[in-house]
Motif scaffolding. Structure first.
Motif, PDB file in Angstrom:
ATOM      1  N   SER A 158       0.654  -0.502  13.152  1.00  0.00           N
ATOM      2  CA  SER A 158       1.042   0.129  11.896  1.00  0.00           C
ATOM      3  C   SER A 158       0.859   1.636  12.018  1.00  0.00           C
ATOM      4  O   SER A 158      -0.111   2.109  12.612  1.00  0.00           O
ATOM      5  CB  SER A 158       0.183  -0.406  10.748  1.00  0.00           C
ATOM      6  OG  SER A 158       0.486   0.236   9.532  1.00  0.00           O
TER       7      SER A 158
ATOM      8  N   THR B 286       0.821  -1.199   0.000  1.00  0.00           N
ATOM      9  CA  THR B 286       0.000   0.000   0.000  1.00  0.00           C
ATOM     10  C   THR B 286       0.866   1.265   0.000  1.00  0.00           C
ATOM     11  O   THR B 286       2.001   1.277   0.491  1.00  0.00           O
ATOM     12  CB  THR B 286      -0.911   0.041   1.233  1.00  0.00           C
ATOM     13  OG1 THR B 286      -0.095   0.173   2.408  1.00  0.00           O
ATOM     14  CG2 THR B 286      -1.739  -1.239   1.347  1.00  0.00           C
TER      15      THR B 286
ATOM     16  N   ARG C 154       0.124   3.839   1.765  1.00  0.00           N
ATOM     17  CA  ARG C 154       0.180   4.249   3.173  1.00  0.00           C
ATOM     18  C   ARG C 154       1.460   3.739   3.808  1.00  0.00           C
ATOM     19  O   ARG C 154       2.198   4.481   4.463  1.00  0.00           O
ATOM     20  CB  ARG C 154      -1.046   3.710   3.920  1.00  0.00           C
ATOM     21  CG  ARG C 154      -0.864   3.630   5.431  1.00  0.00           C
ATOM     22  CD  ARG C 154      -2.067   3.053   6.136  1.00  0.00           C
ATOM     23  NE  ARG C 154      -1.756   2.721   7.518  1.00  0.00           N
ATOM     24  CZ  ARG C 154      -2.659   2.492   8.469  1.00  0.00           C
ATOM     25  NH1 ARG C 154      -3.940   2.571   8.181  1.00  0.00           N
ATOM     26  NH2 ARG C 154      -2.292   2.187   9.693  1.00  0.00           N
ATOM     27  N   THR C 155       1.741   2.463   3.603  1.00  0.00           N
ATOM     28  CA  THR C 155       2.937   1.863   4.180  1.00  0.00           C
ATOM     29  C   THR C 155       4.198   2.370   3.500  1.00  0.00           C
ATOM     30  O   THR C 155       5.225   2.595   4.152  1.00  0.00           O
ATOM     31  CB  THR C 155       2.861   0.332   4.067  1.00  0.00           C
ATOM     32  OG1 THR C 155       1.767  -0.132   4.872  1.00  0.00           O
ATOM     33  CG2 THR C 155       4.132  -0.329   4.543  1.00  0.00           C
TER      34      THR C 155
ATOM     35  N   PHE D  73       0.241   5.404  10.530  1.00  0.00           N
ATOM     36  CA  PHE D  73      -0.498   6.047   9.445  1.00  0.00           C
ATOM     37  C   PHE D  73      -0.169   7.532   9.407  1.00  0.00           C
ATOM     38  O   PHE D  73      -0.171   8.210  10.436  1.00  0.00           O
ATOM     39  CB  PHE D  73      -2.001   5.868   9.638  1.00  0.00           C
ATOM     40  CG  PHE D  73      -2.827   6.654   8.659  1.00  0.00           C
ATOM     41  CD1 PHE D  73      -2.912   6.278   7.329  1.00  0.00           C
ATOM     42  CD2 PHE D  73      -3.512   7.798   9.067  1.00  0.00           C
ATOM     43  CE1 PHE D  73      -3.667   7.011   6.418  1.00  0.00           C
ATOM     44  CE2 PHE D  73      -4.270   8.529   8.174  1.00  0.00           C
ATOM     45  CZ  PHE D  73      -4.340   8.135   6.840  1.00  0.00           C
ATOM     46  N   LEU D  74       0.137   8.034   8.212  1.00  0.00           N
ATOM     47  CA  LEU D  74       0.377   9.455   7.987  1.00  0.00           C
ATOM     48  C   LEU D  74      -0.598   9.956   6.925  1.00  0.00           C
ATOM     49  O   LEU D  74      -0.560   9.498   5.786  1.00  0.00           O
ATOM     50  CB  LEU D  74       1.809   9.693   7.496  1.00  0.00           C
ATOM     51  CG  LEU D  74       2.941   9.629   8.510  1.00  0.00           C
ATOM     52  CD1 LEU D  74       4.275   9.702   7.796  1.00  0.00           C
ATOM     53  CD2 LEU D  74       2.822  10.759   9.515  1.00  0.00           C
ATOM     54  N   ASP D  75      -1.467  10.882   7.286  1.00  0.00           N
ATOM     55  CA  ASP D  75      -2.382  11.459   6.311  1.00  0.00           C
ATOM     56  C   ASP D  75      -1.601  12.354   5.347  1.00  0.00           C
ATOM     57  O   ASP D  75      -0.714  13.108   5.773  1.00  0.00           O
ATOM     58  CB  ASP D  75      -3.449  12.295   7.040  1.00  0.00           C
ATOM     59  CG  ASP D  75      -4.570  12.725   6.112  1.00  0.00           C
ATOM     60  OD1 ASP D  75      -4.328  13.633   5.301  1.00  0.00           O
ATOM     61  OD2 ASP D  75      -5.668  12.156   6.214  1.00  0.00           O
ATOM     62  N   PRO D  76      -1.900  12.304   4.056  1.00  0.00           N
ATOM     63  CA  PRO D  76      -1.173  13.152   3.090  1.00  0.00           C
ATOM     64  C   PRO D  76      -1.295  14.645   3.370  1.00  0.00           C
ATOM     65  O   PRO D  76      -0.468  15.439   2.901  1.00  0.00           O
ATOM     66  CB  PRO D  76      -1.836  12.796   1.748  1.00  0.00           C
ATOM     67  CG  PRO D  76      -2.425  11.445   1.950  1.00  0.00           C
ATOM     68  CD  PRO D  76      -2.848  11.391   3.383  1.00  0.00           C
TER      69      PRO D  76
ATOM     70  N   VAL E 225       4.921   5.286   2.269  1.00  0.00           N
ATOM     71  CA  VAL E 225       5.326   6.596   2.772  1.00  0.00           C
ATOM     72  C   VAL E 225       6.070   6.444   4.095  1.00  0.00           C
ATOM     73  O   VAL E 225       7.129   7.046   4.309  1.00  0.00           O
ATOM     74  CB  VAL E 225       4.105   7.519   2.932  1.00  0.00           C
ATOM     75  CG1 VAL E 225       4.486   8.798   3.657  1.00  0.00           C
ATOM     76  CG2 VAL E 225       3.507   7.845   1.571  1.00  0.00           C
ATOM     77  N   VAL E 226       5.519   5.651   5.009  1.00  0.00           N
ATOM     78  CA  VAL E 226       6.147   5.439   6.313  1.00  0.00           C
ATOM     79  C   VAL E 226       7.495   4.744   6.156  1.00  0.00           C
ATOM     80  O   VAL E 226       8.504   5.151   6.746  1.00  0.00           O
ATOM     81  CB  VAL E 226       5.212   4.626   7.225  1.00  0.00           C
ATOM     82  CG1 VAL E 226       5.921   4.237   8.517  1.00  0.00           C
ATOM     83  CG2 VAL E 226       3.942   5.412   7.531  1.00  0.00           C
TER      84      VAL E 226
ATOM     85  N   TYR F 244      -0.650   5.539  15.342  1.00  0.00           N
ATOM     86  CA  TYR F 244       0.013   4.235  15.393  1.00  0.00           C
ATOM     87  C   TYR F 244      -0.993   3.290  16.035  1.00  0.00           C
ATOM     88  O   TYR F 244      -1.221   3.335  17.248  1.00  0.00           O
ATOM     89  CB  TYR F 244       1.291   4.349  16.231  1.00  0.00           C
ATOM     90  CG  TYR F 244       2.207   3.145  16.207  1.00  0.00           C
ATOM     91  CD1 TYR F 244       2.625   2.577  15.014  1.00  0.00           C
ATOM     92  CD2 TYR F 244       2.684   2.603  17.395  1.00  0.00           C
ATOM     93  CE1 TYR F 244       3.489   1.491  15.003  1.00  0.00           C
ATOM     94  CE2 TYR F 244       3.547   1.524  17.397  1.00  0.00           C
ATOM     95  CZ  TYR F 244       3.942   0.974  16.206  1.00  0.00           C
ATOM     96  OH  TYR F 244       4.801  -0.106  16.202  1.00  0.00           O
TER      97      TYR F 244
ATOM     98  N   ASP G  13      -3.202  -3.015  13.072  1.00  0.00           N
ATOM     99  CA  ASP G  13      -3.577  -3.428  11.723  1.00  0.00           C
ATOM    100  C   ASP G  13      -3.930  -4.913  11.792  1.00  0.00           C
ATOM    101  O   ASP G  13      -3.043  -5.770  11.869  1.00  0.00           O
ATOM    102  CB  ASP G  13      -2.406  -3.178  10.763  1.00  0.00           C
ATOM    103  CG  ASP G  13      -2.739  -3.514   9.307  1.00  0.00           C
ATOM    104  OD1 ASP G  13      -3.670  -4.318   9.081  1.00  0.00           O
ATOM    105  OD2 ASP G  13      -2.072  -2.991   8.402  1.00  0.00           O
TER     106      ASP G  13
END
Length: 361
Positions: free
Chosen positions: A246, A183, A185-186, A248-251, A188-189, A236, A239
């Motif tokens: 996991s 994904t 999402r992952t 998560f960072l919102d764009p 980016v992190v 955090y 999942d």
């Protein structure tokens, strides 16, 4: 402009030390190790403004691919790395001060990349043989902004215990907070964070030594800003599909943080007689390329102002709570600070939250 921001002796930052995990990788190395071919994900890694990061990757299997780590494996990794890096950063900090373990009277440990009970402060006291009567605190789960939350606690203790040594240790095993899937999402992190620890020594002022002499800045003031409408933008959590925690960072995080940077900075400077143009040194959390750019634009900062922030991001990635202390260490090595200079420390993280501190040499 007022030069008397505080009327009573303020605690001083007496020394700093940093440490990282043993192995570093370029972004290309990480892509190759995990066999990532998706052009979108490769673009995220290669356009991150990060050249290298210190990481502790999973052991390789017989077929040359990384092994799968359970949440239990990751917690064990966090404990081992956090203690190892924390010990080395703490020792480096004490060497910088010219102090010993026996001098520590207060220890505050910060981490968000794993959960431990008893906390890291107790584990470090046992590991190093620090006095069992040492006062301590653990700041857990506050994320990348937490270094300044910890410094606030350390400075407050030092202020009422003049002459005593208090130490902040931020130790983040970001390799223990990774999830591997396809994904964005992952991606980016996984493209952003690295392992690192930093320690800061603070001594309460006694009057004659509280003027920022000897190149030691005083900690004058803190200001915080929680953004409730963005409380889920950085989190955090569990999942279920991956059976692990996991991140998560919102764009939209960079833009949310940037839009509030001016608000909290003005609050920090309120009542001091200072304006932003009076701040000579800016030490901002290396949260990512877009975050740094957003803060720059909203505060009217130059590339030179954030040179340490971008340099730490380039060489280490996002080190979570201790990132700003890596920047502080680089500033000191430049030997460009002068008596009377003001500096602003700024971190940001889950909440969404921005933390700031005003210091003066």
């Amino acid at each position: 402009m007022s030069t008397d921001v505080v009327r009573t002796p303020a605690p001083s930052i007496a020394g700093v030390g940093t440490a990282v995990s043993p192995t570093s990788y370029s972004q290309q190395d990480v892509l190759d190790t995990f066999g990532i071919s998706d052009p979108r994900i490769r673009s995220v890694f290669l356009n991150s403004a990060i050249e290298r990061r210190h990481l502790t990757l999973p052991p390789m299997t017989d077929d040359g691919t990384p092994s799968s780590e359970t949440q239990g494996d990751l917690l064990d990794k966090h404990k081992g790395l956090a203690i190892d890096m924390g010990v080395r950063a703490l020792r480096a900090c004490l060497d910088d001060v010219g102090a010993t373990l026996a001098d520590i009277r207060y220890l505050c440990c910060v981490t968000s990349t794993g959960f431990l009970t008893p906390g890291l402060s107790a584990l470090l006291i046992r590991e190093l043989g620090i006095d069992r009567h040492c006062a301590r605190a653990d700041v857990v789960g506050m994320g990348c902004n937490a270094g300044l939350n910890g410094l606030n606690a350390v400075s407050s203790w030092a202020a009422v215990n003049p002459g005593e040594l208090a130490v902040l240790v931020c130790t983040e095993a970001c390799s223990a907070a990774y999830t591997l899937d396809a994904t964005m999402r992952t991606a980016v992190v996984n493209s952003l964070f690295g392992d690192g620890a930093a320690a800061l020594a603070v001594v309460g002022g006694t009057g004659s030594d509280a003027s920022g002499a000897n190149g030691h800045p005083r900690v004058l003031k803190f200001a915080s800003c929680l953004i409730p409408e963005a409380i889920d933008a950085m989190r955090y959590d569990w999942d279920g599909a991956q059976n692990r925690f996991s991140f998560f960072l919102d764009p939209q995080v960079p833009y949310v943080v940037g839009a509030h940077a001016e608000l909290v900075t003005d609050r920090l400077l309120a009542g001091t007689g200072l304006c932003r143009s009076d701040i000579r040194h800016w030490l901002v959390h290396s949260g990512g390329k877009k975050v740094i750019d957003a803060v720059m634009v909203n505060l009217g900062l130059s590339r030179y102002d954030v040179r340490h922030t971008t340099g730490v991001l380039r060489d280490f990635g996002n080190l979570s709570s201790g990132s700003f202390l890596f920047s502080y260490e680089r500033l000191l090595r430049e030997k460009v600070t002068a008596s009377g200079d003001y500096g602003v420390l700024m971190t940001m993280g889950p909440g969404s939250t921005i933390e700031t501190a005003l210091i003066q040499w």
